[in-house]
Design a protein around this motif. Structure first.
Motif, PDB file in Angstrom:
ATOM      1  N   LEU A 281       0.548  -1.117   0.052  1.00 33.41           N
ATOM      2  CA  LEU A 281       0.054  -0.638   0.071  1.00 33.41           C
ATOM      3  C   LEU A 281       0.785   1.240   0.229  1.00 33.41           C
ATOM      4  O   LEU A 281       0.489   1.964  -0.523  1.00 33.41           O
ATOM      5  CB  LEU A 281      -1.009   0.024   1.021  1.00 33.41           C
ATOM      6  N   MET A 282       2.316   1.349   0.970  1.00 32.66           N
ATOM      7  CA  MET A 282       2.861   2.126   0.888  1.00 32.66           C
ATOM      8  C   MET A 282       3.209   2.984  -0.922  1.00 32.66           C
ATOM      9  O   MET A 282       3.978   3.990  -1.014  1.00 32.66           O
ATOM     10  CB  MET A 282       4.229   2.506   1.859  1.00 32.66           C
ATOM     11  N   GLY A 283       3.730   1.450  -0.857  1.00 30.07           N
ATOM     12  CA  GLY A 283       4.535   1.402  -2.647  1.00 30.07           C
ATOM     13  C   GLY A 283       3.648   2.240  -3.360  1.00 30.07           C
ATOM     14  O   GLY A 283       3.880   2.603  -4.540  1.00 30.07           O
ATOM     15  N   LYS A 338      11.172  -9.060  -8.807  1.00 26.80           N
ATOM     16  CA  LYS A 338      10.126  -7.699  -9.531  1.00 26.80           C
ATOM     17  C   LYS A 338       8.658  -8.107  -8.862  1.00 26.80           C
ATOM     18  O   LYS A 338       7.827  -8.280  -9.945  1.00 26.80           O
ATOM     19  CB  LYS A 338      10.488  -7.642 -10.231  1.00 26.80           C
ATOM     20  N   HIS A 339       8.899  -8.217  -7.422  1.00 25.81           N
ATOM     21  CA  HIS A 339       7.519  -8.390  -6.436  1.00 25.81           C
ATOM     22  C   HIS A 339       6.681  -6.557  -6.462  1.00 25.81           C
ATOM     23  O   HIS A 339       6.678  -6.678  -6.382  1.00 25.81           O
ATOM     24  CB  HIS A 339       7.190  -8.770  -5.805  1.00 25.81           C
ATOM     25  N   SER A 340       5.340  -6.702  -7.645  1.00 25.49           N
ATOM     26  CA  SER A 340       4.679  -5.925  -8.111  1.00 25.49           C
ATOM     27  C   SER A 340       3.888  -5.937  -6.612  1.00 25.49           C
ATOM     28  O   SER A 340       3.396  -6.500  -6.050  1.00 25.49           O
ATOM     29  CB  SER A 340       4.289  -5.881  -9.074  1.00 25.49           C
ATOM     30  N   VAL A 341       3.676  -3.803  -6.193  1.00 31.78           N
ATOM     31  CA  VAL A 341       3.238  -3.622  -5.080  1.00 31.78           C
ATOM     32  C   VAL A 341       1.400  -3.954  -5.193  1.00 31.78           C
ATOM     33  O   VAL A 341       0.741  -4.133  -4.952  1.00 31.78           O
ATOM     34  CB  VAL A 341       3.451  -2.463  -4.622  1.00 31.78           C
ATOM     35  N   HIS A 342       1.036  -3.904  -6.568  1.00 29.75           N
ATOM     36  CA  HIS A 342      -0.272  -3.386  -6.929  1.00 29.75           C
ATOM     37  C   HIS A 342      -0.678  -4.764  -7.190  1.00 29.75           C
ATOM     38  O   HIS A 342      -2.136  -5.004  -6.899  1.00 29.75           O
ATOM     39  CB  HIS A 342      -0.253  -2.367  -8.368  1.00 29.75           C
ATOM     40  N   GLN A 343       0.137  -6.047  -7.564  1.00 27.17           N
ATOM     41  CA  GLN A 343      -0.092  -7.617  -7.375  1.00 27.17           C
ATOM     42  C   GLN A 343      -0.317  -7.377  -5.945  1.00 27.17           C
ATOM     43  O   GLN A 343      -1.492  -8.584  -5.557  1.00 27.17           O
ATOM     44  CB  GLN A 343       1.036  -8.888  -7.557  1.00 27.17           C
ATOM     45  N   ILE A 344       0.191  -7.138  -5.386  1.00 27.80           N
ATOM     46  CA  ILE A 344      -0.442  -7.939  -3.531  1.00 27.80           C
ATOM     47  C   ILE A 344      -1.124  -7.198  -2.870  1.00 27.80           C
ATOM     48  O   ILE A 344      -1.993  -7.093  -2.465  1.00 27.80           O
ATOM     49  CB  ILE A 344       1.531  -7.148  -3.113  1.00 27.80           C
ATOM     50  N   ALA A 345      -1.233  -6.292  -3.901  1.00 27.87           N
ATOM     51  CA  ALA A 345      -2.914  -4.813  -3.326  1.00 27.87           C
ATOM     52  C   ALA A 345      -3.141  -5.727  -3.525  1.00 27.87           C
ATOM     53  O   ALA A 345      -4.690  -4.873  -3.249  1.00 27.87           O
ATOM     54  CB  ALA A 345      -2.145  -3.387  -3.043  1.00 27.87           C
ATOM     55  N   THR A 346      -3.908  -6.723  -4.043  1.00 27.71           N
ATOM     56  CA  THR A 346      -5.107  -7.405  -4.829  1.00 27.71           C
ATOM     57  C   THR A 346      -5.536  -7.757  -3.458  1.00 27.71           C
ATOM     58  O   THR A 346      -5.201  -8.166  -2.944  1.00 27.71           O
ATOM     59  CB  THR A 346      -4.606  -8.227  -6.601  1.00 27.71           C
ATOM     60  N   ASP A 347      -7.320  -8.287  -3.891  1.00 28.60           N
ATOM     61  CA  ASP A 347      -7.773  -9.016  -3.274  1.00 28.60           C
ATOM     62  C   ASP A 347      -8.171  -8.016  -1.246  1.00 28.60           C
ATOM     63  O   ASP A 347      -7.685  -8.974  -0.508  1.00 28.60           O
ATOM     64  CB  ASP A 347      -7.680 -10.204  -2.633  1.00 28.60           C
ATOM     65  N   VAL A 379      -3.284   4.246   5.646  1.00 29.33           N
ATOM     66  CA  VAL A 379      -3.150   4.369   4.538  1.00 29.33           C
ATOM     67  C   VAL A 379      -3.616   3.073   3.706  1.00 29.33           C
ATOM     68  O   VAL A 379      -3.534   3.752   2.035  1.00 29.33           O
ATOM     69  CB  VAL A 379      -1.597   3.332   3.780  1.00 29.33           C
ATOM     70  N   PHE A 380      -4.180   1.848   3.808  1.00 30.04           N
ATOM     71  CA  PHE A 380      -4.725   1.689   3.781  1.00 30.04           C
ATOM     72  C   PHE A 380      -6.439   2.681   2.744  1.00 30.04           C
ATOM     73  O   PHE A 380      -6.350   2.078   1.161  1.00 30.04           O
ATOM     74  CB  PHE A 380      -5.049   0.339   3.787  1.00 30.04           C
TER      75      PHE A 380
END
Length: 467
Positions: A281-283, A338-347, A379-380
């Motif tokens: 979320l910060m990223g 290259k672990h995308s922050v937007h991938q982790i922030a899904t769901d 932040v969320f």
């Protein structure tokens, strides 16, 4: 030339590749959720067993909703490259454990038949938290009913998703799908099938063009399904298997078979996954694209370290949490992931309830501070605006996206009401936190700071306060 069984013979001999016969045996494992994680984790465990000569562990992989991936893997004879990279170096592996493939949405009957096949011994699942639906339960139940009707032995059905008590949840879901007249089937399930809880841990980013290009350079062939992962992996599974002899086999590969899955499960959910969500979320808001980009910033690194030590670890039963945290900090910084922050922030609506509230409630019970989680929650809330601090829009990939955006839309004009509305949601925070005045006050404080000064300044302010 594309990667395939034929072209694999031309690949450099230094690349680890299957040497066993992949065509003379039927799969013994049906895996539901044929994404990157499974192919870089459980599939490599089963690959070890196959390489040792036990041909009962070939995989019938099922893509739940993605025919494109299944078709790409079929075109490559189920082969794909995995780059394993960490501080010790880089190596490439081409596992051969994936033997057959189907798509659940368009080939349901084939999936049911696979579950009911005489050779099938295990069903494993990585369908994500949102995948535990009545449709999944009915798919499993139809296959299991067919096994029972034809007199076949029971099997192990192992959830490998980030759900606390995942085996218990899956078993309850499947049994709830059975009708009252299915008493004989329910008796058979209880007597012959096992639903062990398990915890799986390995960072596996989504596939990228960079990894595909690296795979082509390493193997000399094109691979549209190439993956990158880290050297670390962990699989902890409950010692509750349909065939008890499988425990020793799994242990021979490095799997931990134990009666105590819970301590590992909660540590992973709250330390790794909880920190991941906060950093993602910060990223996303600061324009840092990857987890390594975030942990490389000194104040974010300090925040994550303190979050785990001060607010998560006091409520864990895993005794080696300090070593686990040290390993996590190194893993987060792996430049190859290259672990995308937007991938982790899904769901997020499915993930946050398991990752943050238990630690906050633990702090409240001890009369301790929960500032790090309050800032993460703020932040969320800011994230639900759908635009970063540079003014760039991003999608909210979440089953609750519409309601989250509706709640978050008023942050600029009525921030207090907006924060209160989001913190009142019991589906996110449980039944206690929405009524806890100090929690609400601290999240509102940090939300105001984030809105006025940005994420980085807010993190630095928190660190100054807690030094």
């Amino acid at each position: 030339m594309h990667l395939s069984a034929a072209s694999l013979r031309t690949c450099p001999a230094t690349r680890q590749a299957p040497s066993y016969d992949r065509t003379s045996h039927a799969p013994g494992v049906v895996h539901l959720g044929l994404g990157a994680f499974h192919r870089a984790h459980q599939a490599l465990v089963f690959e070890q067993l196959l390489a040792a000569g036990d041909m009962r562990w070939g995989i019938h992989g099922v893509g739940m909703t993605r025919p494109d991936l299944v078709h790409q893997l079929q075109a490559q004879d189920g082969l794909y490259a995995v780059r394993v990279a960490d501080g010790t170096g880089v190596k490439w592996q081409v596992p051969g454990a994936l033997w057959r493939m189907n798509v659940a949405t368009t080939e349901r009957a084939a999936v049911v038949q696979a579950i009911a096949a005489p050779s099938t011994r295990w069903v494993t699942l990585t369908v994500t938290e949102k995948g535990y639906t009545p449709l999944l339960a009915q798919l499993l139940l139809d296959g299991l009913r067919l096994r029972q009707q034809t007199g076949l032995p029971g099997i192990t059905i192992a959830s490998c998703d980030n759900l606390q008590g995942n085996g218990h949840k899956l078993q309850a879901l499947v049994k709830a799908a059975a009708h009252a007249h299915d008493g004989e089937l329910l008796t058979w399930l209880d007597a012959h099938c096992a639903f062990p809880c398990s915890m799986v841990d390995r960072i596996v980013p989504a596939a990228t063009p960079e990894v595909m290009a690296a795979a082509q350079e390493a193997l000399g062939v094109q691979d549209h399904c190439a993956l990158s992962t880290e050297g670390f992996w962990e699989w902890v599974i409950e010692d509750r298997l349909a065939d008890p002899r499988d425990a020793a086999l799994l242990q021979s590969t490095g799997v931990r078979v134990t009666r105590d899955v819970h301590s590992y499960e909660e540590a992973k959910l709250r330390m790794l996954n909880g920190s991941h969500t906060a950093m993602a979320l910060m990223g996303a808001l600061t324009g840092r694209p990857f987890i390594a980009s975030c942990i490389g910033v000194p104040h974010i690194r300090a925040f994550v370290h303190q979050l785990m030590e001060r607010e998560v670890a006091p409520h864990l039963s895993r005794s080696d949490w300090a070593d686990y945290r040290t390993a996590l900090m190194a893993r987060f910084g792996n430049p190859y992931l290259k672990h995308s922050v937007h991938q982790i922030a899904t769901d997020n609506s499915q993930k946050i309830p398991q990752r943050w509230p238990p630690s906050v409630l633990g702090q409240i019970a001890q009369g301790a501070a929960f500032e790090h989680h309050a800032l993460a929650a703020a932040v969320f809330v800011r994230y639900t605006l759908g635009v970063d601090e540079q003014g760039q829009a991003y999608p909210l990939n979440d089953p609750q996206a519409d309601s989250l955006k509706a709640f978050g839309a008023g942050q600029r004009t009525a921030p207090e009401a907006c924060v209160r509305a989001l913190l009142a949601r019991e589906d996110l925070w449980g039944s206690t936190l929405p009524e806890h005045a100090e929690w609400i006050a601290r999240v509102m404080h940090w939300h105001q700071h984030v809105m006025q000064h940005g994420v980085d300044a807010s993190v630095q302010q928190l660190l100054a306060q807690t030094a």
